[in-house]
Design a protein around this motif. Sequence first.
Motif, PDB file in Angstrom:
ATOM      1  N   CYS A 115      35.857 -80.223  -7.965  1.00 33.25           N
ATOM      2  CA  CYS A 115      33.933 -80.202  -8.016  1.00 33.25           C
ATOM      3  C   CYS A 115      33.652 -80.442  -6.722  1.00 33.25           C
ATOM      4  O   CYS A 115      33.006 -79.307  -6.036  1.00 33.25           O
ATOM      5  CB  CYS A 115      33.713 -80.924  -8.886  1.00 33.25           C
ATOM      6  N   LEU A 141      30.299 -78.386  -6.396  1.00 38.38           N
ATOM      7  CA  LEU A 141      29.171 -78.830  -7.555  1.00 38.38           C
ATOM      8  C   LEU A 141      29.029 -80.568  -7.181  1.00 38.38           C
ATOM      9  O   LEU A 141      30.064 -81.509  -7.495  1.00 38.38           O
ATOM     10  CB  LEU A 141      30.514 -78.828  -8.884  1.00 38.38           C
ATOM     11  N   LYS A 146      25.890 -84.344 -13.969  1.00 43.21           N
ATOM     12  CA  LYS A 146      25.726 -82.676 -15.029  1.00 43.21           C
ATOM     13  C   LYS A 146      26.710 -83.583 -16.280  1.00 43.21           C
ATOM     14  O   LYS A 146      26.733 -84.805 -16.946  1.00 43.21           O
ATOM     15  CB  LYS A 146      26.730 -82.675 -14.511  1.00 43.21           C
ATOM     16  N   THR A 147      26.905 -82.163 -17.334  1.00 42.83           N
ATOM     17  CA  THR A 147      27.868 -82.595 -18.829  1.00 42.83           C
ATOM     18  C   THR A 147      28.673 -82.515 -18.380  1.00 42.83           C
ATOM     19  O   THR A 147      29.967 -81.666 -18.277  1.00 42.83           O
ATOM     20  CB  THR A 147      27.267 -81.827 -19.503  1.00 42.83           C
ATOM     21  N   ASP A 201      29.769 -78.437 -17.706  1.00 40.95           N
ATOM     22  CA  ASP A 201      29.860 -78.550 -16.733  1.00 40.95           C
ATOM     23  C   ASP A 201      31.448 -78.599 -16.140  1.00 40.95           C
ATOM     24  O   ASP A 201      32.314 -77.926 -15.183  1.00 40.95           O
ATOM     25  CB  ASP A 201      29.141 -78.725 -15.781  1.00 40.95           C
ATOM     26  N   ASP A 228      31.208 -70.753 -13.975  1.00 41.74           N
ATOM     27  CA  ASP A 228      30.026 -72.171 -13.142  1.00 41.74           C
ATOM     28  C   ASP A 228      30.799 -73.667 -13.337  1.00 41.74           C
ATOM     29  O   ASP A 228      30.340 -74.829 -12.984  1.00 41.74           O
ATOM     30  CB  ASP A 228      28.467 -71.901 -13.330  1.00 41.74           C
ATOM     31  N   SER A 229      32.260 -73.426 -14.438  1.00 43.55           N
ATOM     32  CA  SER A 229      32.209 -74.854 -14.531  1.00 43.55           C
ATOM     33  C   SER A 229      34.324 -74.985 -15.233  1.00 43.55           C
ATOM     34  O   SER A 229      34.637 -73.820 -14.308  1.00 43.55           O
ATOM     35  CB  SER A 229      32.591 -74.959 -16.303  1.00 43.55           C
TER      36      SER A 229
END
Length: 316
Positions: A115, A141, A146-147, A201, A228-229
């Motif tokens: 990330c 990221l 985030k998740t 995410d 986006d993940s």
Amino acid sequence: MTKLLITRPLPEKVVKAAQAAFDVTVRLETTPITEAERASALADYDAILPTLGDVFPAEAFEVAARARILANFGVGFNHINADAARAAGIEVTNTPGAVTDATADIAMTLMLMTCRRAGEGERMVRAGKWPGWHPTQLLGLHVSGKTLGIIGMGRIGKAIAKRARFGFGMKVVFYNRSTVDMPKDEATQLDSLEAVMKAADVAVIAVPATPQTHHLIDAAALEALGADSYLVNIARGDIVDEAALIEALQQGRIAGAGLDVYEFEPKVPEALIAMENVTLLPHLGTSAQEVREGMGMMAIDNLIAFFNGKPVPNPV
């Protein structure tokens, strides 16, 4: 004296503990045993301490064997047909507890490296291509808050959830075939794999390799994860359809991947190697001295209990 074959070199502490209880032969090669070596091992030894890649398929147990137990070094045992072994009167054990924290640490390592584009940045510096800091360089990221979606909430999944929730303030959701009782402030179980992938995410694979989990992460699951993940796999390589993963990465249908395991390990596809948004580790999940010693001692404990006529601590 009971004859034990250890199929790969192990830490000295483990070998000495084995030698104190058994007549030990240590195979010095670091590669998996061959079919011929496997047949000889089953015929010539009372016990075998195998590990990842030492394949014992159903047909290996069709011939009468001297061996009475396979004390696997590692939590994963998909390289052993345990049902066929037991049907042939051969016990199979593994080493689950020793690997939990170390493997969870590698999951977090891969998440952060992927990330935050750490692997890409390190390669840039080593190649002498870093032009110096600037405000839009290697933007990645920010994982805090985030998740995180965890696929498989066993020992390792729970350890990952704890690190993510309390170390990084992440929201944790998870998919598990059976209901898992988790504190509400730590993780929330969702009804389906698709729901977890859509919410995440970052999705981390932490299920065991079984026929039911083969290619669990397929093109549809990756599509649900989204552009986006990120995907992280610290479980077993064949849980992910590697061809589908490569296609999703090449087409930008997911943002990146962090992998410690591979479908056809140790072969790593050139397509994965070529992509900068993929972090690749050489199966480092349990690569710490004390962890490997702990795994080995757990395997020896299984062997000692078995030959003393007691229940083995870690049957599979």
